[in-house]
Design a protein around this motif. Structure first.
Motif, PDB file in Angstrom:
ATOM      1  N   LEU A 333       0.832  -1.196   0.000  1.00  0.00           N
ATOM      2  CA  LEU A 333       0.000   0.000   0.000  1.00  0.00           C
ATOM      3  C   LEU A 333       0.873   1.256   0.000  1.00  0.00           C
ATOM      4  N   CYS A 334       0.509   2.239  -0.816  1.00  0.00           N
ATOM      5  CA  CYS A 334       1.230   3.517  -0.870  1.00  0.00           C
ATOM      6  C   CYS A 334       0.424   4.581  -0.121  1.00  0.00           C
ATOM      7  N   PRO A 335       1.075   5.421   0.705  1.00  0.00           N
ATOM      8  CA  PRO A 335       2.502   5.391   1.013  1.00  0.00           C
ATOM      9  C   PRO A 335       2.856   4.181   1.871  1.00  0.00           C
ATOM     10  N   THR A 336       4.121   3.744   1.783  1.00  0.00           N
ATOM     11  CA  THR A 336       4.555   2.525   2.449  1.00  0.00           C
ATOM     12  C   THR A 336       4.489   2.673   3.964  1.00  0.00           C
ATOM     13  N   GLU A 337       4.022   1.627   4.621  1.00  0.00           N
ATOM     14  CA  GLU A 337       3.944   1.633   6.077  1.00  0.00           C
ATOM     15  C   GLU A 337       5.316   1.368   6.685  1.00  0.00           C
ATOM     16  N   GLY A 351      -9.558   2.334  -5.939  1.00  0.00           N
ATOM     17  CA  GLY A 351      -9.182   3.708  -5.650  1.00  0.00           C
ATOM     18  C   GLY A 351      -7.850   3.864  -4.948  1.00  0.00           C
ATOM     19  N   ARG A 352      -7.272   2.770  -4.447  1.00  0.00           N
ATOM     20  CA  ARG A 352      -6.003   2.876  -3.731  1.00  0.00           C
ATOM     21  C   ARG A 352      -4.824   2.624  -4.666  1.00  0.00           C
ATOM     22  N   VAL A 375      -5.793   0.993  -8.485  1.00  0.00           N
ATOM     23  CA  VAL A 375      -6.894   0.084  -8.788  1.00  0.00           C
ATOM     24  C   VAL A 375      -8.106   0.925  -9.195  1.00  0.00           C
ATOM     25  N   THR A 376      -8.542   0.770 -10.455  1.00  0.00           N
ATOM     26  CA  THR A 376      -9.658   1.577 -10.967  1.00  0.00           C
ATOM     27  C   THR A 376     -10.987   0.843 -10.909  1.00  0.00           C
ATOM     28  N   GLY A 377     -10.954  -0.456 -10.630  1.00  0.00           N
ATOM     29  CA  GLY A 377     -12.196  -1.223 -10.563  1.00  0.00           C
ATOM     30  C   GLY A 377     -11.897  -2.702 -10.689  1.00  0.00           C
ATOM     31  N   PHE A 378     -12.949  -3.463 -11.027  1.00  0.00           N
ATOM     32  CA  PHE A 378     -12.818  -4.913 -11.171  1.00  0.00           C
ATOM     33  C   PHE A 378     -13.618  -5.356 -12.389  1.00  0.00           C
ATOM     34  N   HIS A 379     -13.103  -6.367 -13.082  1.00  0.00           N
ATOM     35  CA  HIS A 379     -13.835  -7.010 -14.169  1.00  0.00           C
ATOM     36  C   HIS A 379     -14.114  -8.437 -13.711  1.00  0.00           C
ATOM     37  N   VAL A 384      -8.689  -4.383 -12.057  1.00  0.00           N
ATOM     38  CA  VAL A 384      -8.322  -3.575 -13.226  1.00  0.00           C
ATOM     39  C   VAL A 384      -7.503  -2.394 -12.700  1.00  0.00           C
ATOM     40  N   VAL A 385      -6.313  -2.182 -13.295  1.00  0.00           N
ATOM     41  CA  VAL A 385      -5.383  -1.195 -12.748  1.00  0.00           C
ATOM     42  C   VAL A 385      -4.936  -0.215 -13.827  1.00  0.00           C
ATOM     43  N   GLU A 386      -4.432   0.906 -13.341  1.00  0.00           N
ATOM     44  CA  GLU A 386      -3.855   1.939 -14.197  1.00  0.00           C
ATOM     45  C   GLU A 386      -2.451   2.262 -13.664  1.00  0.00           C
ATOM     46  N   PRO A 387      -1.396   2.138 -14.481  1.00  0.00           N
ATOM     47  CA  PRO A 387      -0.052   2.486 -14.017  1.00  0.00           C
ATOM     48  C   PRO A 387       0.028   3.973 -13.672  1.00  0.00           C
ATOM     49  N   VAL A 388       0.668   4.288 -12.540  1.00  0.00           N
ATOM     50  CA  VAL A 388       0.731   5.659 -12.050  1.00  0.00           C
ATOM     51  C   VAL A 388       2.124   6.255 -12.209  1.00  0.00           C
ATOM     52  N   ARG A 389       3.145   5.548 -11.757  1.00  0.00           N
ATOM     53  CA  ARG A 389       4.510   6.098 -11.827  1.00  0.00           C
ATOM     54  C   ARG A 389       5.536   4.992 -11.645  1.00  0.00           C
TER      55      ARG A 389
END
Length: 530
Positions: A333-337, A351-352, A375-379, A384-389
């Motif tokens: 999980l970001c930011p890292t714990e 959303g995370r 994570v933008t949702g589920f199929h 379903v994910v979107e690369p961020v950085r």
């Protein structure tokens, strides 16, 4: 008894083999077999239970006799180091007819990924799988690398040997020439957006010579094109004065929307990567040469492993379904714990943002990829994910850690304040890597940019970027105020500088935005014009 769909696939493959002497019929039957296999696999994927699939994949990656289960695996193996570098894509696997049957229930990520790609592409763009209707612009020195539609080789109008030439510039020019002779293209495919960008830059700079080669059915000698290869490739060309005249007329009109004007039936541009460092090139192409065309990025790869597929070709922002059969994935999980503990594929929250930890090959366990996904949702059950950085691409001379994508936004904002300028490319260097050539003083950033529409930069324009960074990053502003970080230094490089840099980078990979290689630093410094 085999499932009905698998039987249909077997029949179609058998018939395709029997009519091997009829290329057009062979292509249609092979396409039918592949799409049937794709439909069968897609239905199986959509009914997958994520956790059992991940556990099965993990068992295949561990040595025989190892304690089973993801909990025991995570206890036995601590989080590893960064993943080893790997080029995007993979070698072209042999496609034997019965491999399609195995794909209906087996685990073969390259084949299954391409089947899902062909299925999604043909659903969205019905003419996309026409024989000879796809042009490939991709440099693949050494062993041939798999284009997106490799199970259907008759898709491509560009000869495979063109991509294997020793020179990147020569390979892209030859592929461009073969693409230009085919007016009825439906798909323009590039391994990386940079390859399409550089091929179209070759068109801008050398269209008169390309038109002459088309008219004469000739392949002109050029550096990096061996004579024996030139002879074999030239034998595939025939004179086409009408197409040459069309090329001259369209290029004389200018290059805004040139791709659609040269190939009026083109439906989609397919690129291997459209996020991270490649997004700048995709955005530039959409705004200029490829205006009006959709871009489709079919696959998500990390550390050389195929992890996900984009089932929505017409959406402007690529999203990827993570396939649980293809690799064992964990997430931080970001930011890292403070005491990080990974979660598994079926434990993600919409959303995370998560950092990706990957086990994709035997012996390479729990590797940090440096990729952050949202994570933008589920199929069905699959995330379903979107690369961020990319976490590896940050600027930091005093611990301020400016991420690649946020630096790019600040740079684009600064360029928008320079009348007539458009950002073509850029790279950053931390001054401590430059030694005496950095001019001494406090540590600072040195930024090398290629622009279109501007040939010189005033001191005021150069300062705009430093000002934007201070406005966007309070920590950077604080260090600048204290004098701990010196003023940013901005250098303008000549046209084509970054194409030469990419040639020197070696096998195709996304452009690094923070350079740390002294050889590459010297190369880019040698192209500065202002």
């Amino acid at each position: 008894m085999l499932p009905a769909v698998a039987v249909a696939v077997a029949v179609a493959v058998a018939v395709a083999v029997a009519v091997a002497a009829v290329p057009a019929l062979r292509h249609r039957l092979a396409r039918s077999a592949l799409l049937r296999a794709a439909g069968r696999y897609r239905r199986r994927l959509e009914g997958t239970e994520v956790r059992p699939s991940q556990e099965r994949r993990l068992r295949r990656l561990l040595p025989p006799g190892t304690a089973r289960g993801s909990e025991a695996f995570r206890e036995r193996h601590p989080l590893g180091q960064s993943c080893p570098d790997a080029a995007p894509g993979g070698q072209v696997p042999p496609l034997r007819p019965w491999a399609l049957l195995r794909s209906c229930w087996g685990t073969d990520p390259p084949l299954q990924g391409s089947l899902l790609y062909l299925d999604a592409l043909s659903d969205a763009f019905p003419q996309a799988l026409a024989p000879g209707g796809t042009a490939l612009l991709s440099w693949a020195p050494g062993p041939p690398r798999a284009p997106a539609g490799w199970p259907l080789p008759a898709l491509y109008c560009t000869p495979a040997q063109a991509g294997a030439l020793p020179s990147r510039a020569a390979a892209l020019r030859v592929q461009l020439l073969f693409a230009l002779r085919t007016r009825a293209l439906h798909v323009l495919e590039a391994g990386l957006a940079t390859e399409l960008h550089d091929a179209l830059a070759t068109l801008r700079a050398g269209w008169p010579e390309l038109a002459q080669d088309l008219a004469l059915g000739r392949l002109s000698p050029q550096p990096g094109l061996p004579e024996d290869a030139r002879g074999r490739l030239q034998a595939l060309l025939v004179p086409d004065s009408a197409r040459a005249a069309e090329l001259r007329a369209e290029c004389a009109r200018g290059f805004e929307g040139i791709v659609r004007r040269l190939w009026p039936r083109l439906q989609v541009v397919v690129v291997g990567t459209a996020h991270g460092a490649e997004q700048l090139y995709c955005d530039g192409l959409r705004q200029a040469d490829c205006r009006g065309l959709p871009f489709y990025c079919p696959f998500y790869r990390a550390a050389g492993a195929l992890l996900g597929v984009n089932l929505w070709p017409e959406e402007p922002v690529p999203r990827f379904l993570l396939c649980p059969d293809w690799a064992f994935c964990e997430f931080l999980l970001c930011p890292t714990e403070e005491e990080p503990r990974t979660v598994l594929l079926d434990e993600l929250w919409e959303g995370r943002e998560y950092g990706l930890v990957l086990t994709a090959r035997p012996g390479e366990y729990r590797c940090h990829t440096g990729e952050v996904l949202r994570v933008t949702g589920f199929h069905k059950q699959c995330p379903v994910v979107e690369p961020v950085r990319r976490e590896s691409q940050v600027l930091s001379v005093r611990g301020e850690s400016i991420p690649e994508e946020r630096f790019c936004r600040s740079l684009c904002r600064a360029v928008s304040m320079w009348p007539g300028a458009r950002l073509v490319d850029y790279v950053c260097v931390e001054s401590n890597l430059l030694g005496a050539s950095s001019g001494g003083g406090a540590p600072h950033y040195e930024v090398f940019v290629e622009l279109r529409g501007l040939r010189d930069l005033s001191e005021g324009q150069r300062y705009k970027l430093d000002q934007c960074l201070q406005e966007d990053f309070p920590v950077y502003k604080s260090f600048r105020f204290k004098g701990s970080i010196g003023p940013l230094r901005l250098h303008l490089v000549g046209a084509g500088a970054f194409a030469r840099l990419r040639e020197a980078l070696g096998p195709p990979r996304p452009m690094p935005r923070v350079l740390g290689d002294e050889r590459l630093l010297r190369l880019i410094q040698g192209t500065v014009i202002s």
